[in-house]
Design a protein around this motif. Sequence first.
Motif, PDB file in Angstrom:
ATOM      1  N   GLU A  76      -2.074   6.411   1.371  1.00 46.94           N
ATOM      2  CA  GLU A  76      -3.208   5.976   0.552  1.00 46.94           C
ATOM      3  C   GLU A  76      -4.373   5.485   1.406  1.00 46.94           C
ATOM      4  OE1 GLU A  76      -2.150   3.229  -2.584  1.00 46.94           O
ATOM      5  OE2 GLU A  76      -0.155   4.121  -2.772  1.00 46.94           O
ATOM      6  N   LYS A  77      -4.074   4.914   2.579  1.00 45.26           N
ATOM      7  CA  LYS A  77      -5.117   4.361   3.437  1.00 45.26           C
ATOM      8  C   LYS A  77      -5.694   5.380   4.413  1.00 45.26           C
ATOM      9  CE  LYS A  77      -6.307   0.637   3.744  1.00 45.26           C
ATOM     10  NZ  LYS A  77      -7.452  -0.080   3.125  1.00 45.26           N
ATOM     11  N   SER A 107       2.250   4.029   1.036  1.00 48.94           N
ATOM     12  CA  SER A 107       1.083   3.151   1.105  1.00 48.94           C
ATOM     13  C   SER A 107       0.169   3.561   2.248  1.00 48.94           C
ATOM     14  CB  SER A 107       1.527   1.699   1.307  1.00 48.94           C
ATOM     15  OG  SER A 107       2.331   1.256   0.243  1.00 48.94           O
ATOM     16  N   LEU A 161      -4.590  -2.620  -0.067  1.00 54.59           N
ATOM     17  CA  LEU A 161      -4.620  -1.409  -0.883  1.00 54.59           C
ATOM     18  C   LEU A 161      -5.569  -1.515  -2.067  1.00 54.59           C
ATOM     19  CD1 LEU A 161      -0.787  -0.717  -0.828  1.00 54.59           C
ATOM     20  CD2 LEU A 161      -2.561   0.429   0.501  1.00 54.59           C
ATOM     21  N   SER A 166       5.955  -4.917   3.663  1.00 54.13           N
ATOM     22  CA  SER A 166       5.959  -3.872   2.646  1.00 54.13           C
ATOM     23  C   SER A 166       5.741  -4.521   1.287  1.00 54.13           C
ATOM     24  CB  SER A 166       7.287  -3.088   2.638  1.00 54.13           C
ATOM     25  OG  SER A 166       8.336  -3.885   2.123  1.00 54.13           O
ATOM     26  N   ARG A 167       5.206  -3.759   0.346  1.00 55.46           N
ATOM     27  CA  ARG A 167       5.035  -4.289  -1.001  1.00 55.46           C
ATOM     28  C   ARG A 167       6.381  -4.622  -1.624  1.00 55.46           C
ATOM     29  NH1 ARG A 167       0.862   0.070  -3.545  1.00 55.46           N
ATOM     30  NH2 ARG A 167       2.295   1.493  -2.468  1.00 55.46           N
TER      31      ARG A 167
END
Length: 333
Positions: A220-221, A217, A146, A119-120
């Motif tokens: 977003e993908k 996230s 990302l 994870s970020r």
Amino acid sequence: MSTAPTARHRRFLAQLAREHYVLSRSKVEIGKAHGLSRFQVARLLQEAVDHGVVTISIEAESADEDGLAARLAQRLGLSSAVVVDLEEDADESRRMGRAALSYVDRSARAGMRIGLAWSRTLDAAAEFAPALPRCTVVQLAGALQLGPRRPSTGIFARLGQDAAVTMVRLPAPLLVTEADTAADLSALPEISSALEAADDLDLAVVSVAAWAEGQSSVWEKCSPEQRRAGVADGAVAEASGRLFDAAGDEVDTIDDRVIAVTLEQLRNAATTVGVARGAPRAEAVRAACAGGILDVAIVDTSLALEILDGSRAEAQTEAQVEAQVEARAEESR
């Protein structure tokens, strides 16, 4: 029971502790000065604490002065919770990641199998990777790219440098565009064995996100069609690409494109920790707890208050509805 250190070794432990705690020298600096790795220094400092060479007094974080974490854990039905105060912290991801790694540091025991999802948040705190006892660390999800730059996996690189840690990497992206691609990759021995290593975890740490724009996230993908399909299928949250609804039940909209730990594997872990921040993720955290996915939550103050206030408002609404029904029933008698 460990053997008591000799007088000479106690003096050495005291020297290292003085350099670190009094002179504020980093573990890396101390290691260079004494020909040690930072992991060896960390273990020696822990040994100093274990044998009473150093005593440490810890004050409770201001975020929990009023028992906020305890009330949150009780409301969500968790074994415990950690509330992080981000009010004066510019790098929120780093602070949350550090809190999660601190929890791992406190909980780790020799022989454990510890799962960490990419994870970020965790990667932002890679510099705080703890010196773990002899154990196995399993990467629970592939990384996501990302932007134009390749995704960082610094947290796993840091932990993998420790000779005491047996690292099981998951050399795959978290999400791919085609189901056939995911099936082919998952069949590779190095990937299938990593996914199987997520069985019977002693401790698992994952990020929990809302299935909504700007909150995930994975969202977003995904394509717009996949996002809408997830919502239509009832998804309100995701953890490592695994979608689930408000009751915590699996939503398999994108499951065939995800290469990561399953929700069932997270439920089967002895302790699963969910990390989340921001009030908009309140429903996601409630869903993860409702489905028995989490045992511990690490959240920021705004999210904790939103969960408590939102739950209170829901309870009040239910009570009002019940009162109205009773009143109408009384009038009809």
